[in-house]
Design a protein around this motif. Structure first.
Motif, mmCIF file in Angstrom:
data_model
loop_
_atom_site.group_PDB
_atom_site.id
_atom_site.type_symbol
_atom_site.label_atom_id
_atom_site.label_comp_id
_atom_site.label_asym_id
_atom_site.label_seq_id
_atom_site.Cartn_x
_atom_site.Cartn_y
_atom_site.Cartn_z
ATOM 1 N N ILE A 85 59.624 61.350 71.687
ATOM 2 C CA ILE A 85 60.572 61.063 70.613
ATOM 3 C C ILE A 85 59.953 60.088 69.619
ATOM 4 C CG2 ILE A 85 62.876 60.216 70.027
ATOM 5 C CD1 ILE A 85 63.598 60.762 73.015
ATOM 6 N N GLY A 86 60.009 60.449 68.337
ATOM 7 C CA GLY A 86 59.621 59.537 67.273
ATOM 8 C C GLY A 86 60.865 59.045 66.564
ATOM 9 N N PHE A 87 61.017 57.735 66.456
ATOM 10 C CA PHE A 87 62.219 57.144 65.862
ATOM 11 C C PHE A 87 61.938 56.652 64.445
ATOM 12 C CE2 PHE A 87 62.925 56.532 70.423
ATOM 13 C CZ PHE A 87 64.231 56.965 70.567
ATOM 14 N N VAL A 88 62.916 56.893 63.557
ATOM 15 C CA VAL A 88 62.895 56.330 62.207
ATOM 16 C C VAL A 88 64.264 55.683 61.986
ATOM 17 C CG1 VAL A 88 62.662 56.800 59.747
ATOM 18 C CG2 VAL A 88 61.317 58.119 61.391
ATOM 19 N N PHE A 89 64.251 54.379 61.608
ATOM 20 C CA PHE A 89 65.498 53.627 61.491
ATOM 21 C C PHE A 89 65.774 53.237 60.044
ATOM 22 C CE2 PHE A 89 63.804 52.725 65.748
ATOM 23 C CZ PHE A 89 64.887 53.084 66.542
ATOM 24 N N GLN A 90 67.038 52.960 59.770
ATOM 25 C CA GLN A 90 67.454 52.558 58.428
ATOM 26 C C GLN A 90 66.719 51.298 57.972
ATOM 27 O OE1 GLN A 90 71.704 52.181 57.993
ATOM 28 N NE2 GLN A 90 71.571 50.981 56.134
ATOM 29 N N SER A 91 66.489 50.358 58.888
ATOM 30 C CA SER A 91 65.901 49.065 58.539
ATOM 31 C C SER A 91 64.383 49.040 58.700
ATOM 32 C CB SER A 91 66.536 47.960 59.392
ATOM 33 O OG SER A 91 66.390 48.262 60.779
ATOM 34 N N PHE A 92 63.774 50.199 58.875
ATOM 35 C CA PHE A 92 62.322 50.392 58.952
ATOM 36 C C PHE A 92 61.715 49.885 60.270
ATOM 37 C CE2 PHE A 92 63.019 49.046 54.351
ATOM 38 C CZ PHE A 92 63.368 50.322 53.926
ATOM 39 N N ASN A 93 62.128 48.668 60.712
ATOM 40 C CA ASN A 93 61.627 48.080 61.965
ATOM 41 C C ASN A 93 60.113 47.960 61.987
ATOM 42 O OD1 ASN A 93 64.290 48.082 62.665
ATOM 43 N ND2 ASN A 93 64.047 49.158 64.600
ATOM 44 N N LEU A 94 59.536 47.504 60.877
ATOM 45 C CA LEU A 94 58.099 47.254 60.812
ATOM 46 C C LEU A 94 57.820 45.789 61.128
ATOM 47 C CD1 LEU A 94 57.217 49.158 57.505
ATOM 48 C CD2 LEU A 94 57.067 50.014 59.855
ATOM 49 N N LEU A 95 56.654 45.515 61.734
ATOM 50 C CA LEU A 95 56.238 44.138 61.976
ATOM 51 C C LEU A 95 55.797 43.530 60.645
ATOM 52 C CD1 LEU A 95 54.203 44.609 65.281
ATOM 53 C CD2 LEU A 95 56.578 43.896 65.016
ATOM 54 N N PRO A 96 56.421 42.428 60.199
ATOM 55 C CA PRO A 96 56.233 41.966 58.821
ATOM 56 C C PRO A 96 54.840 41.442 58.497
ATOM 57 C CG PRO A 96 57.597 40.426 60.067
ATOM 58 C CD PRO A 96 57.439 41.646 60.917
ATOM 59 N N ARG A 97 54.149 40.866 59.458
ATOM 60 C CA ARG A 97 52.842 40.266 59.171
ATOM 61 C C ARG A 97 51.688 41.182 59.565
ATOM 62 N NH1 ARG A 97 56.109 36.175 61.115
ATOM 63 N NH2 ARG A 97 56.482 34.456 59.657
ATOM 64 N N THR A 98 52.008 42.461 59.734
ATOM 65 C CA THR A 98 51.035 43.420 60.252
ATOM 66 C C THR A 98 50.838 44.545 59.252
ATOM 67 O OG1 THR A 98 51.786 42.895 62.488
ATOM 68 C CG2 THR A 98 50.527 44.914 62.232
ATOM 69 N N SER A 99 49.600 45.003 59.110
ATOM 70 C CA SER A 99 49.288 46.055 58.142
ATOM 71 C C SER A 99 49.986 47.363 58.493
ATOM 72 C CB SER A 99 47.779 46.284 58.092
ATOM 73 O OG SER A 99 47.335 46.875 59.305
ATOM 74 N N ALA A 100 50.050 48.245 57.496
ATOM 75 C CA ALA A 100 50.606 49.580 57.742
ATOM 76 C C ALA A 100 49.863 50.265 58.884
ATOM 77 C CB ALA A 100 50.515 50.412 56.466
ATOM 78 N N LEU A 101 48.542 50.152 58.880
ATOM 79 C CA LEU A 101 47.737 50.793 59.923
ATOM 80 C C LEU A 101 48.109 50.280 61.304
ATOM 81 C CD1 LEU A 101 45.314 52.725 60.492
ATOM 82 C CD2 LEU A 101 43.866 50.676 60.412
ATOM 83 N N LYS A 102 48.221 48.970 61.471
ATOM 84 C CA LYS A 102 48.532 48.395 62.778
ATOM 85 C C LYS A 102 49.967 48.724 63.205
ATOM 86 C CE LYS A 102 44.567 46.459 63.607
ATOM 87 N NZ LYS A 102 43.692 47.004 64.672
ATOM 88 N N ASN A 103 50.885 48.792 62.231
ATOM 89 C CA ASN A 103 52.252 49.197 62.558
ATOM 90 C C ASN A 103 52.275 50.616 63.120
ATOM 91 O OD1 ASN A 103 54.794 47.492 61.948
ATOM 92 N ND2 ASN A 103 53.423 46.940 60.267
ATOM 93 N N VAL A 104 51.482 51.499 62.527
ATOM 94 C CA VAL A 104 51.452 52.891 62.988
ATOM 95 C C VAL A 104 50.751 53.003 64.346
ATOM 96 C CG1 VAL A 104 50.613 55.216 62.437
ATOM 97 C CG2 VAL A 104 51.602 53.786 60.646
ATOM 98 N N GLU A 105 49.806 52.125 64.610
ATOM 99 C CA GLU A 105 49.092 52.157 65.882
ATOM 100 C C GLU A 105 49.961 51.727 67.064
ATOM 101 O OE1 GLU A 105 45.452 49.998 66.041
ATOM 102 O OE2 GLU A 105 44.514 51.088 64.399
#
Length: 232
Positions: A85-105
């Motif tokens: 399962i891949g989740f996508v949320f309204q609030s994005f839930n990304l780590l704020p101090r982390t690059s796009a690449l590291k968030n995806v990893e």
């Protein structure tokens, strides 16, 4: 891909029992693009949580990608979430101090995948969502639509059986909303199974099938075809 039979969910608060889902029966096939709709309290979020293995049904059968879900342990459910399962949320839930690449990893780190493969797969996922030129950007350096595309890339990176998106356009302006919905359509055209929970009718109508909930029951199941509704 998904089979649900006679699904019930009851929440108990002391002596009070609230039935959030009532005898839900549903099949979703591989490659579908589905919207789950309904007002607040209709049961759509409860259904989403059960589909995402974040909650358990009180009774009934749930089969995801040929695996029977309801009798699994908490650890087994966590493994299913990460693998299927891949989740996508309204609030994005990304780590704020982390690059796009590291968030995806991140999901691949939980799966124990090595650094070289993690980077290659994350770069490929970001390329699929059109962000190959933003890999080193942190969330505060991205627009709302770009943040959600990073979240979609993160959801894709483990090649899940389904993507579950919970109000994925709720925090976006109209331009970013169309950008993200266009991405979902492109991914679905590539064969990705996508289920969106939304209260916005115009978003639901951009999918290929609308399933409507009211008072814990399915009251609507419409196939969208070339702008026309076909009642199932």
């Amino acid at each position: 891909m998904i089979t649900v039979k006679d699904l019930d969910k009851i929440y108990e608060n002391g002596s009070i029992a609230v039935q959030a889902l009532k005898n839900v029966n549903l099949e979703i096939n591989k490659g579908e693009f589905v919207a789950i709709t309904g007002a607040s309290g209709s049961g759509k979020s409860t259904f989403m949580n059960i589909m995402g293995c974040l909650d358990r049904a009180t009774a009934g059968l749930y089969i995801l990608d040929n695996e029977t879900i309801q009798d699994l342990s908490d650890n087994e459910l966590a493994e299913i979430r990460n693998r299927k399962i891949g989740f996508v949320f309204q609030s994005f839930n990304l780590l704020p101090r982390t690059s796009a690449l590291k968030n995806v990893e991140l999901p691949m780190m939980y799966a124990g995948i090595g650094g070289k493969e993690r980077r290659e797969r994350a770069l490929d996922a970001l390329k699929r969502v059109g962000l190959e030129d933003r890999v080193d950007h942190k969330p505060n350096e991205l627009s709302g639509g770009q943040k959600q595309r990073v979240a979609v890339a993160r959801a894709l990176v483990n090649n899940p059986a389904i993507i579950l998106a919970d109000e994925p356009t709720g925090n976006l302006d109209s331009k970013s909303t169309q950008e993200v919905m266009g991405l979902f359509k492109k991914l679905n055209d590539e064969g990705v199974t996508i289920i969106i929970v939304t209260h916005e009718q115009e978003i639901a109508e951009e999918t290929k099938r609308i399933i409507g909930f009211r008072d814990g029951e399915i009251i609507l199941d419409e196939t969208m075809k070339q702008g026309l509704k076909e009642n199932n």
